[in-house]
Design a protein around this motif. Sequence first.
Motif, PDB file in Angstrom:
ATOM      1  N   LEU A 164       0.980  -1.302  -0.291  1.00 21.35           N
ATOM      2  CA  LEU A 164      -0.172  -0.141   0.338  1.00 21.35           C
ATOM      3  C   LEU A 164       0.474   1.296  -0.022  1.00 21.35           C
ATOM      4  O   LEU A 164       1.557   1.194   0.844  1.00 21.35           O
ATOM      5  CB  LEU A 164      -0.830   0.370   1.208  1.00 21.35           C
ATOM      6  N   THR A 165       0.898   2.322  -1.016  1.00 22.41           N
ATOM      7  CA  THR A 165       1.730   3.073  -1.364  1.00 22.41           C
ATOM      8  C   THR A 165       1.059   4.247  -2.465  1.00 22.41           C
ATOM      9  O   THR A 165       0.256   3.370  -3.470  1.00 22.41           O
ATOM     10  CB  THR A 165       3.444   3.020  -1.165  1.00 22.41           C
ATOM     11  N   GLY A 166       0.516   6.085  -2.160  1.00 17.50           N
ATOM     12  CA  GLY A 166       0.207   6.323  -3.036  1.00 17.50           C
ATOM     13  C   GLY A 166      -0.981   5.674  -3.946  1.00 17.50           C
ATOM     14  O   GLY A 166      -2.132   5.203  -3.239  1.00 17.50           O
ATOM     15  N   ILE A 167      -1.625   5.811  -4.713  1.00 16.35           N
ATOM     16  CA  ILE A 167      -2.681   4.949  -5.249  1.00 16.35           C
ATOM     17  C   ILE A 167      -2.818   3.632  -5.107  1.00 16.35           C
ATOM     18  O   ILE A 167      -4.203   3.950  -5.086  1.00 16.35           O
ATOM     19  CB  ILE A 167      -2.326   5.043  -6.637  1.00 16.35           C
ATOM     20  N   THR A 168      -1.551   2.497  -5.167  1.00 10.35           N
ATOM     21  CA  THR A 168      -2.345   1.522  -4.545  1.00 10.35           C
ATOM     22  C   THR A 168      -3.079   1.427  -3.277  1.00 10.35           C
ATOM     23  O   THR A 168      -4.231   0.953  -2.427  1.00 10.35           O
ATOM     24  CB  THR A 168      -1.499   0.466  -4.155  1.00 10.35           C
ATOM     25  N   HIS A 169      -2.800   2.226  -2.122  1.00  9.34           N
ATOM     26  CA  HIS A 169      -3.066   2.164  -1.058  1.00  9.34           C
ATOM     27  C   HIS A 169      -4.665   3.464  -0.959  1.00  9.34           C
ATOM     28  O   HIS A 169      -5.504   2.747   0.268  1.00  9.34           O
ATOM     29  CB  HIS A 169      -2.269   3.384   0.467  1.00  9.34           C
ATOM     30  N   VAL A 170      -4.717   4.534  -2.011  1.00  7.33           N
ATOM     31  CA  VAL A 170      -6.157   5.262  -1.943  1.00  7.33           C
ATOM     32  C   VAL A 170      -6.940   4.592  -2.488  1.00  7.33           C
ATOM     33  O   VAL A 170      -8.165   4.467  -2.415  1.00  7.33           O
ATOM     34  CB  VAL A 170      -6.013   6.276  -2.933  1.00  7.33           C
ATOM     35  N   GLY A 171      -6.951   3.225  -3.376  1.00  8.36           N
ATOM     36  CA  GLY A 171      -7.273   2.212  -3.532  1.00  8.36           C
ATOM     37  C   GLY A 171      -8.200   1.478  -2.333  1.00  8.36           C
ATOM     38  O   GLY A 171      -9.418   0.806  -3.260  1.00  8.36           O
TER      39      GLY A 171
END
Length: 323
Positions: free
Chosen positions: A147-154
């Motif tokens: 989870l980092t950046g867009i994968t975290h937001v997702g």
Amino acid sequence: MNSKILFLGAVMMLPTFASCQQEKPFPDDAVDKVYEYLPEWQAGYLDIHQISTGRGNAAYLIFPDGTTMLLDAGDLGVHTGTQEIMKAVPNDSKRPAEWIAQYIKHFSLPLKNNGAIDYALLTHFDTDHIGQNGKLAIEKVGLDYKLTGITHVGNLLDISTLIDRGYPTYDYPTAAKVTGAHISNYKLYVATRDREGKKNEGFVTGSNTQIKLLKAPGSYPTFEVRNIVGNGKIWTGSGTTSKELVPSTASSSEQLNENRCSCGIRITYGNFDYFSGGDILGVEKAPEWFDIETPVATLLGETDVVVANHHAYSDAMCDTYIS
């Protein structure tokens, strides 16, 4: 129709926005001051929030009919000694994605959608736009990716359609150019979305229908999102056709780098225009196709609001583009 535009530039959430009350008492010298808060979105308004986390790009948009879009979600991680990073905003008690998600949930309250995102567009694959894969990336049991950046937001908000410059092949200008631990991590996230039946798309340069109003499209005929440039192509200015930026005779050293592959969109609403082009460059003009900014500027013409290309670094915002 009188277009209603509310442009919210470089705004950043305060933890107390939800109640519009200050958590601590006002200081003595603030008694006579008037404090203003950003108004809620209303039907017919275009809200553009440029969100500063100090760790990368992120923008949240609410279109006139309530369709929502996230434009990038970066996370640079920590200072490596080779890259200068501004301090975390508002602080480092949460990861950038957590601040972004909290911000979106607050400003999407009028939509009653719990922060759901209709479109997430990633301009290109640098860490300050999609997230790093370093020691601050979060491992979660049951996930193939961190989870980092867009994968975290997702993982914090529902994303209906994810759009990037390379899906599904990720091979422009060559597969070897689209590599790196952070890109591999992102591609694992996309693969998970594929398995779950979620919608992933490659950016279609020239299109004015890939990103569109979903709630009440017929109510706002002057609204349009046009895909201007991306992944080595540029809109011709006619219909939805595009053309290649790099000639077929170009050598391997004359291919576009990641920044020059950035996806750029123009949003038009009535007589208002907004352009965001990721990290396109224009100062270096040899070979001529390394200058992405000049042909983009020729298409755009005079524009009301322009997000600085490549963070207004010395290799971008060239003279021809600005003029």
